[in-house]
Design a protein around this motif. Structure first.
Motif, short mmCIF file in Angstrom:
data_model
loop_
_atom_site.label_atom_id
_atom_site.label_comp_id
_atom_site.label_asym_id
_atom_site.label_seq_id
_atom_site.Cartn_x
_atom_site.Cartn_y
_atom_site.Cartn_z
N MET A 1 0.84 -1.19 0.00
CA MET A 1 0.00 0.00 0.00
C MET A 1 0.88 1.25 0.00
N PRO A 2 0.61 2.19 -0.88
CA PRO A 2 1.41 3.42 -0.93
C PRO A 2 1.29 4.22 0.37
N ALA A 3 2.39 4.87 0.72
CA ALA A 3 2.42 5.73 1.91
C ALA A 3 2.74 7.15 1.47
N LEU A 4 1.98 8.11 1.96
CA LEU A 4 2.23 9.49 1.60
C LEU A 4 3.58 9.95 2.13
N CYS A 5 4.24 10.78 1.37
CA CYS A 5 5.55 11.30 1.76
C CYS A 5 5.39 12.25 2.95
N PRO A 6 6.27 12.14 3.94
CA PRO A 6 6.20 13.03 5.10
C PRO A 6 6.38 14.51 4.78
N CYS A 7 6.97 14.84 3.64
CA CYS A 7 7.24 16.25 3.32
C CYS A 7 5.96 17.04 3.04
N GLY A 8 4.83 16.34 2.87
CA GLY A 8 3.57 17.04 2.64
C GLY A 8 3.19 17.22 1.19
N SER A 9 3.90 16.57 0.29
CA SER A 9 3.64 16.74 -1.15
C SER A 9 2.37 16.08 -1.63
N LEU A 10 1.81 15.16 -0.86
CA LEU A 10 0.66 14.33 -1.23
C LEU A 10 1.01 13.28 -2.27
N LEU A 11 2.31 13.07 -2.50
CA LEU A 11 2.80 12.02 -3.39
C LEU A 11 3.19 10.81 -2.55
N ASP A 12 3.27 9.67 -3.21
CA ASP A 12 3.77 8.47 -2.56
C ASP A 12 5.23 8.69 -2.16
N TYR A 13 5.61 8.23 -0.98
CA TYR A 13 6.98 8.40 -0.49
C TYR A 13 8.01 7.92 -1.50
N ARG A 14 7.78 6.76 -2.13
CA ARG A 14 8.76 6.22 -3.09
C ARG A 14 8.95 7.14 -4.29
N ASP A 15 7.89 7.84 -4.70
CA ASP A 15 7.96 8.72 -5.86
C ASP A 15 8.42 10.13 -5.51
N CYS A 16 8.52 10.41 -4.22
CA CYS A 16 8.90 11.74 -3.77
C CYS A 16 10.26 11.65 -3.08
N CYS A 17 10.32 11.86 -1.79
CA CYS A 17 11.59 11.88 -1.06
C CYS A 17 12.29 10.53 -1.00
N GLY A 18 11.54 9.45 -1.12
CA GLY A 18 12.14 8.11 -1.08
C GLY A 18 13.19 7.90 -2.15
N ARG A 19 13.00 8.49 -3.31
CA ARG A 19 14.00 8.32 -4.39
C ARG A 19 15.31 9.04 -4.07
N PHE A 20 15.23 10.14 -3.31
CA PHE A 20 16.45 10.83 -2.89
C PHE A 20 17.13 10.05 -1.78
N HIS A 21 16.36 9.50 -0.88
CA HIS A 21 16.92 8.66 0.18
C HIS A 21 17.60 7.43 -0.41
N ALA A 22 17.13 7.00 -1.58
CA ALA A 22 17.70 5.82 -2.25
C ALA A 22 18.94 6.15 -3.06
N GLY A 23 19.30 7.45 -3.18
CA GLY A 23 20.55 7.79 -3.86
C GLY A 23 20.47 8.85 -4.94
N GLU A 24 19.28 9.18 -5.41
CA GLU A 24 19.16 10.22 -6.44
C GLU A 24 19.45 11.59 -5.81
N ASN A 25 20.16 12.46 -6.54
CA ASN A 25 20.47 13.80 -6.03
C ASN A 25 19.25 14.71 -6.14
N ALA A 26 18.99 15.48 -5.10
CA ALA A 26 17.91 16.47 -5.14
C ALA A 26 18.28 17.55 -6.15
N PRO A 27 17.32 17.97 -6.99
CA PRO A 27 17.64 18.94 -8.05
C PRO A 27 17.85 20.37 -7.56
N ASP A 28 17.38 20.69 -6.35
CA ASP A 28 17.54 22.04 -5.83
C ASP A 28 17.50 22.00 -4.30
#
Length: 123
Positions: A1-28
């Motif tokens: 089950m998808p979990a909302l990202c804690p940052c408040g974006s209303l996106l799934d954690y994996r599609d939002c901050c989770g990808r940065f936690h997994a190693g992708e660089n934040a763009p800004d």
């Protein structure tokens, strides 16, 4: 089950901050700020240390204090070249006592990667 990202974006954690936690660089710096807040919520000291500038980074980070985070509010964001500031309010509870952290954080970009430098508590 998808979990909302804690940052408040209303996106799934994996599609939002989770990808940065997994190693992708934040763009800004704003995205880095949000992903670092999410890392505090998720207890990801590894990510926090990895995105902390070496000039101010502690040797270790202890996230064992029982903090219950309730939300992040971005107050302002200013970026010029390889430097940026993000002002925010983070709310939470420690041992049942509510608190808010009001801070202006400084960020720097080096070798195409943004890093947190430091922050000034303003309240």
């Amino acid at each position: 089950m998808p979990a909302l990202c804690p940052c408040g974006s209303l996106l799934d954690y994996r599609d939002c901050c989770g990808r940065f936690h997994a190693g992708e660089n934040a763009p800004d710096a704003l995205t880095l700020m949000k992903s670092r807040y999410s890392a505090f919520v998720k207890g990801r000291a590894d990510y926090l240390l990895r995105t902390w500038h070496e000039s101010t980074r502690p040797s270790q980070l202890n996230l064992t204090e029982p903090v219950k985070w309730f939300g992040l509010e971005i107050v302002s964001f200013d970026s010029e070249g390889d430097r940026a500031t993000v002002s925010f309010i983070a709310r939470g509870k420690i041992n049942g006592r509510a608190f808010k952290q009001v801070e202006t954080s400084r960020f720097v970009r080096e070798n195409a990667q943004w890093f947190y430098v430091d922050g000034v508590l303003t309240e």
